[in-house]
Design a protein around this motif. Sequence first.
Motif, PDB file in Angstrom:
ATOM      1  N   ALA A 224       0.829  -1.204   0.000  1.00  0.00           N
ATOM      2  CA  ALA A 224       0.000   0.000   0.000  1.00  0.00           C
ATOM      3  C   ALA A 224       0.862   1.253   0.000  1.00  0.00           C
ATOM      4  N   SER A 225       1.878   1.255   0.827  1.00  0.00           N
ATOM      5  CA  SER A 225       2.686   2.468   0.923  1.00  0.00           C
ATOM      6  C   SER A 225       3.614   2.630  -0.283  1.00  0.00           C
TER       7      SER A 225
ATOM      8  N   GLY B  70      -7.634   3.518  -0.669  1.00  0.00           N
ATOM      9  CA  GLY B  70      -7.750   4.221   0.605  1.00  0.00           C
ATOM     10  C   GLY B  70      -8.012   3.260   1.750  1.00  0.00           C
ATOM     11  N   ALA B  71      -8.873   2.292   1.505  1.00  0.00           N
ATOM     12  CA  ALA B  71      -9.220   1.355   2.567  1.00  0.00           C
ATOM     13  C   ALA B  71      -8.011   0.502   2.962  1.00  0.00           C
TER      14      ALA B  71
ATOM     15  N   PHE C  54      -4.839   1.169   2.494  1.00  0.00           N
ATOM     16  CA  PHE C  54      -3.949   2.127   3.083  1.00  0.00           C
ATOM     17  C   PHE C  54      -4.261   2.405   4.551  1.00  0.00           C
ATOM     18  N   THR C  55      -5.518   2.713   4.791  1.00  0.00           N
ATOM     19  CA  THR C  55      -5.949   3.036   6.144  1.00  0.00           C
ATOM     20  C   THR C  55      -5.772   1.840   7.062  1.00  0.00           C
TER      21      THR C  55
ATOM     22  N   SER D 233      -2.264   1.229   7.956  1.00  0.00           N
ATOM     23  CA  SER D 233      -1.636   2.190   8.850  1.00  0.00           C
ATOM     24  C   SER D 233      -2.198   2.135  10.260  1.00  0.00           C
ATOM     25  N   PHE D 234      -3.430   1.642  10.377  1.00  0.00           N
ATOM     26  CA  PHE D 234      -4.007   1.576  11.720  1.00  0.00           C
ATOM     27  C   PHE D 234      -3.852   0.220  12.362  1.00  0.00           C
TER      28      PHE D 234
ATOM     29  N   LEU E 283     -11.597   4.477  16.470  1.00  0.00           N
ATOM     30  CA  LEU E 283     -10.231   4.025  16.249  1.00  0.00           C
ATOM     31  C   LEU E 283      -9.956   2.651  16.848  1.00  0.00           C
TER      32      LEU E 283
END
Lengths: 235, 235
Positions: free
Chosen positions: B124-125, B170-171, B173-174, B177-178, B208
């Motif tokens: 993703a990154s 985006g999904a 990626f998110t 990262s989380f 979160l």
Amino acid sequence: MATKRSGAQSKRSRRIDAALHSGQEPRSEPPLSLERIVATAVELLDAEGVDGLKMRRLADRLGSGAMSLYWHVDNKEEVFDLALDSVLEYRGPPQTIESEDWRGEVFHMLEDWRASMLRHPWSASLLPRRALGPNILSRLELLSKTLSKAGVADADLNVAIWSLWNYVVGATFTRASFDLSDDDRAAAQLRLEQLSERYPTIGRSRLLLDNDWDGAFRKGLDLLLDGLAQDEAEG
Amino acid sequence: MATKRSGAQSKRSRRIDAALHSGQEPRSEPPLSLERIVATAVELLDAEGVDGLKMRRLADRLGSGAMSLYWHVDNKEEVFDLALDSVLEYRGPPQTIESEDWRGEVFHMLEDWRASMLRHPWSASLLPRRALGPNILSRLELLSKTLSKAGVADADLNVAIWSLWNYVVGATFTRASFDLSDDDRAAAQLRLEQLSERYPTIGRSRLLLDNDWDGAFRKGLDLLLDGLAQDEAEG
DNA sequence: ACCTGAACACCGTTCAAGT
DNA sequence: ACCTGAACACCGTTCAAGT
């Protein structure tokens, strides 16, 4: 002071400049500070991209020794974190939007978010590393509050927010990665024409050449908000 | 050969191993090749992340000198590009999906896309840097074709594809990262509880901490596809 | 409290050379 | 054609020291 702006100062003259100021004790502008470091890091990132941010170069721009930064900051990572968050401040919706217009508010918030990131293209590629600065949290909070006021049930709130967040981040990300320099764009165009036999549909739709990113972003966002509004009406 | 798998071989024994094989000319397995380099790069990225991929370490894993790689590859960048694309191959929808079920097909394609990237979180990154390998293009082509067959007008195709692409990227990626380590997660949870005064809405919704990423992804994707289907019906 | 230069460890890549 | 070690330039950061 005016000369400070001119940018092409030699290292030595900056040193002298600093020496002149060091006689007085006002914290007027020259002394190193987190604020100055972050602001200059953003400048440098804007100018040179993620790979262009080196501690030595950052210190150079600040007119300080390279190691001075480490008194204010733990890491290069921390510089990235601070620069990223500093770029994502939200000033709120304009007065032209009425406060009952939740859709207008959300639309503005997300367009502004995307615009902020596009103004600093490096920010998109920094997001995956450490995402939760105070400004990002504020934006999420405000988004939550607005959707909640608009009648989205708590149970659906997370899906709504993540969907919107994902869409915005993805759109910014994509735009930043496809919005290449003109040279690259020309090369990509050429290559794509060669490839359009293998990929006829995207060749025909000119998917990769269509650069109305703003329009596409808004239309896609409309789709999502339609979906949300409908869910809300049904629920 | 079996010992090759055991991983904890000393540098010297690998050298000897190579020497033994160098007497014969079969290109059975040991010789360096683009394929082996890419496959090993993916392994290394999986194990150590983006920052863990160093040319020297990659060469070490391959049992070769560090500079040998540069005959097969121009850059470290190229290694990244190849590794990224190699991870995004698509094998097509399963037979359980009927060919008239466009929504099912699209859903499967996008879930598979996301799953592929999540299996290799570094992917993703890496996406923003250079995105257009052949496997990515194939996926876009297939997506275009499916939507087109489903009746989406050419004029709307780009918006549809970008919306879906943005959402998936985006999904992923998110999520990447989380989805921190447990330590980080615990720390984030603690910090968030302290912050929930300042951010009451996202504190209440446990935004979160809610880690049903898969469910949220599917629901959001449903929203988008609802929007697309509706547009299509109207158009 | 705040800043600094010298030095270290590390890494991508060039080069000239081997087979 | 394919591989290699020595060497270079560069960069983040530690350290011991300055004011």
